[in-house]
Design an enzyme around this catalytic site. Structure first.
Site, mmCIF file in Angstrom:
data_model
loop_
_atom_site.group_PDB
_atom_site.id
_atom_site.type_symbol
_atom_site.label_atom_id
_atom_site.label_comp_id
_atom_site.label_asym_id
_atom_site.label_seq_id
_atom_site.Cartn_x
_atom_site.Cartn_y
_atom_site.Cartn_z
ATOM 1 N N SER A 32 0.815 -1.200 0.000
ATOM 2 C CA SER A 32 0.000 0.000 0.000
ATOM 3 C C SER A 32 0.863 1.271 0.000
ATOM 4 O O SER A 32 0.797 2.078 -0.920
ATOM 5 C CB SER A 32 -0.942 -0.027 1.216
ATOM 6 O OG SER A 32 -1.634 1.190 1.332
ATOM 7 N N HIS A 113 5.185 4.419 10.319
ATOM 8 C CA HIS A 113 4.401 4.197 11.545
ATOM 9 C C HIS A 113 5.429 3.907 12.641
ATOM 10 O O HIS A 113 6.421 3.228 12.393
ATOM 11 C CB HIS A 113 3.445 3.020 11.330
ATOM 12 C CG HIS A 113 2.610 2.652 12.529
ATOM 13 N ND1 HIS A 113 2.102 3.588 13.421
ATOM 14 C CD2 HIS A 113 2.194 1.445 12.991
ATOM 15 C CE1 HIS A 113 1.401 2.956 14.362
ATOM 16 N NE2 HIS A 113 1.448 1.663 14.125
HETATM 17 P P1 NAD Z 1 1.379 -3.727 3.036
HETATM 18 O O1 NAD Z 1 0.900 -4.874 3.849
HETATM 19 O O2 NAD Z 1 0.459 -3.123 2.045
HETATM 20 O O3 NAD Z 1 2.679 -4.059 2.180
HETATM 21 C C1 NAD Z 1 3.490 -5.062 2.426
HETATM 22 C C2 NAD Z 1 4.538 -5.229 1.347
HETATM 23 O O4 NAD Z 1 5.706 -5.636 2.053
HETATM 24 C C3 NAD Z 1 4.175 -6.361 0.406
HETATM 25 O O5 NAD Z 1 3.668 -5.874 -0.792
HETATM 26 C C4 NAD Z 1 5.509 -7.020 0.202
HETATM 27 O O6 NAD Z 1 6.189 -6.325 -0.821
HETATM 28 C C5 NAD Z 1 6.254 -6.782 1.484
HETATM 29 N N1 NAD Z 1 6.197 -7.856 2.502
HETATM 30 C C6 NAD Z 1 5.096 -8.437 3.038
HETATM 31 N N2 NAD Z 1 5.427 -9.354 3.945
HETATM 32 C C7 NAD Z 1 6.771 -9.358 4.006
HETATM 33 C C8 NAD Z 1 7.720 -10.100 4.753
HETATM 34 N N3 NAD Z 1 7.357 -11.027 5.646
HETATM 35 N N4 NAD Z 1 9.021 -9.827 4.536
HETATM 36 C C9 NAD Z 1 9.401 -8.908 3.643
HETATM 37 N N5 NAD Z 1 8.559 -8.171 2.905
HETATM 38 C C10 NAD Z 1 7.275 -8.404 3.078
HETATM 39 O O7 NAD Z 1 1.968 -2.662 4.073
HETATM 40 P P2 NAD Z 1 1.496 -1.149 4.263
HETATM 41 O O8 NAD Z 1 0.065 -1.130 4.700
HETATM 42 O O9 NAD Z 1 1.948 -0.335 3.103
HETATM 43 O O10 NAD Z 1 2.352 -0.764 5.564
HETATM 44 C C11 NAD Z 1 3.721 -0.387 5.482
HETATM 45 C C12 NAD Z 1 3.991 0.563 6.632
HETATM 46 O O11 NAD Z 1 3.230 1.752 6.437
HETATM 47 C C13 NAD Z 1 3.583 0.024 7.996
HETATM 48 O O12 NAD Z 1 4.508 0.489 8.948
HETATM 49 C C14 NAD Z 1 2.221 0.655 8.225
HETATM 50 O O13 NAD Z 1 1.894 0.776 9.607
HETATM 51 C C15 NAD Z 1 2.441 2.005 7.585
HETATM 52 N N6 NAD Z 1 1.241 2.746 7.180
HETATM 53 C C16 NAD Z 1 0.282 2.125 6.441
HETATM 54 C C17 NAD Z 1 -0.827 2.851 6.018
HETATM 55 C C18 NAD Z 1 -1.900 2.214 5.156
HETATM 56 O O14 NAD Z 1 -2.925 2.863 4.942
HETATM 57 N N7 NAD Z 1 -1.742 1.010 4.642
HETATM 58 C C19 NAD Z 1 -0.960 4.214 6.357
HETATM 59 C C20 NAD Z 1 0.074 4.822 7.078
HETATM 60 C C21 NAD Z 1 1.163 4.072 7.483
#
Ligand code: NAD
Ligand code: MG
Length: 337
Positions: A32, A113
């Site tokens: 994301s 985060h």
């Molecule tokens: P996500 O779950 O969408 O993305 C995960 C990505 O990380 C996957 O596409 C893959 O490329 C990789 N991944 C997944 N599992 C893995 C593993 N075990 N080892 C290595 N790589 C792996 O994550 P996200 O929601 O983008 O969150 C990323 C950070 O951003 C987090 O710290 C989250 O708290 C923060 N955040 C998210 C949002 C949101 O709306 N999604 C908003 C603000 C902050």
């Protein structure tokens, strides 16, 4: 406490701007947030390398966007700034195996985060700058707004900054993903983490879904049609939230009928009364003491067994079955369930 820097210094120093452009930026993870940060930074003229696991299903998408892809370790080795944008429960292991060995006093580690740093899961060496740029929206919105020439507001924080450049690097990164176009808010890892967890538990995810289920179940138990119960207690939430999003609670109250507004004033405080406020204070205390974090880290450590069981039960709630049927009939949803 917090300080709103919008209109004050919502621009990085030229030095930080150049600093961010002098070496590659590693975006670890292409989910994301990762896909949006990587593409926005690239379009801002910054050299991006995406770090992914061997065989990652996300590799084709990153390459199709014209991004360079490497392993997390190679990306961390080459980069001046490393953004760890993988799920919070996966960060510690990837950090220890692939990132920590390549950190030195010239590098910056960035989070979206504060969870792992605030709760002591990740403790980078003291000469590394550790910063946060947390967009207040999902990645899809971060990308969409950037392409429209706008941005999503970001929370910025410095956990440690031996170089003296940490805050400005956070600003430069926020500028690169479009955040400064919408404004940035200065916070701390502690404040961002605790308020984020509280908001999603008490209000946004936990509170709202239980409120809707309780309303749905009350009507169905009283003999009303589940379809009507779903429309009234689940589906129409979006219409109300859209009014609040655009005009606050006052805007919502201008948008609904006087009858709805009159009922609202009498009923709301009975549904969310002292018992709910006590529960909220207890949730906040568990978040602040680290007790929630320990439970979540424990879940991850045991392979998410309980979490997956709860997930299955929740998916089977009767309101979900009714909702899927109703959404399939609404053409504007594309028949999506
Ligand atoms: P996500 O779950 O969408 O993305 C995960 C990505 O990380 C996957 O596409 C893959 O490329 C990789 N991944 C997944 N599992 C893995 C593993 N075990 N080892 C290595 N790589 C792996 O994550 P996200 O929601 O983008 O969150 C990323 C950070 O951003 C987090 O710290 C989250 O708290 C923060 N955040 C998210 C949002 C949101 O709306 N999604 C908003 C603000 C902050
Ligand atoms: Mg949040």
């Amino acid at each position: 406490m917090t300080q709103n820097t919008k209109n004050e210094q919502a621009r990085p120093s030229d030095e930080a701007r150049q600093g961010l452009r002098s070496r590659p930026v590693a975006i670890i993870g292409y989910g994301s947030q990762g896909h949006a940060h990587a593409q926005n930074l690239k379009d801002s003229g910054i050299d991006v390398v995406v770090g992914l696991r061997e065989g990652s299903a996300r590799r084709p998408a990153a390459e199709a966007a014209g991004l360079r892809v490497a392993t997390a370790e190679e990306a961390a080795e080459r980069a001046g700034l490393i953004a760890l944008l993988i799920p919070d429960t996966a960060q510690k292991a990837v950090y220890e195996a692939d990132i920590a060995p390549h950190l030195d006093g010239t590098k910056t580690l960035l989070f979206a985060h504060g969870f792992n740093v605030h709760f002591g899961q990740i403790q980078p060496r003291s000469d590394v700058d550790v910063i946060m740029v947390a967009p207040k929206g999902p990645g899809r919105l971060v990308r969409r707004e950037y392409k429209l020439g706008q941005g999503v507001p970001c929370l910025l924080a410095v956990h440690q900054g031996a170089s003296g450049q940490a805050w400005d690097m956070a600003m430069a990164y926020a500028e690169g993903i479009g955040g400064t176009r919408a404004g940035v808010l200065r916070t701390s890892f502690e404040e961002e983490t605790e308020t984020d967890l509280f908001g999603e538990q008490a209000v946004l995810c936990g509170g709202v879904s239980e409120l809707m289920k309780a309303g749905f179940e009350t009507l169905v138990a009283a003999g009303y049609q589940p379809e009507l119960a779903y429309f009234e207690c689940v589906h129409e939430m979006k219409l109300i939230v859209d009014l609040i999003y655009e005009g606050g609670l006052n805007g919502m109250r201008r948008g609904v009928s006087d009858t709805a507004e009159f009922g609202d004033y009498g009923a709301g405080k009975r549904v969310i009364g002292e018992a709910s406020r006590t529960a909220m204070r207890e949730l906040l205390a568990e978040i602040r003491s680290g007790s929630f974090a320990r439970r979540w880290i424990g879940e991850a450590g045991s392979g998410f067994e309980q979490f997956e069981n709860t997930r299955r039960d929740q998916r089977e709630h009767p309101a979900e079955e009714v909702g899927a049927r109703l959404r399939a009939q609404m053409a504007w949803m594309g028949g999506e369930t």
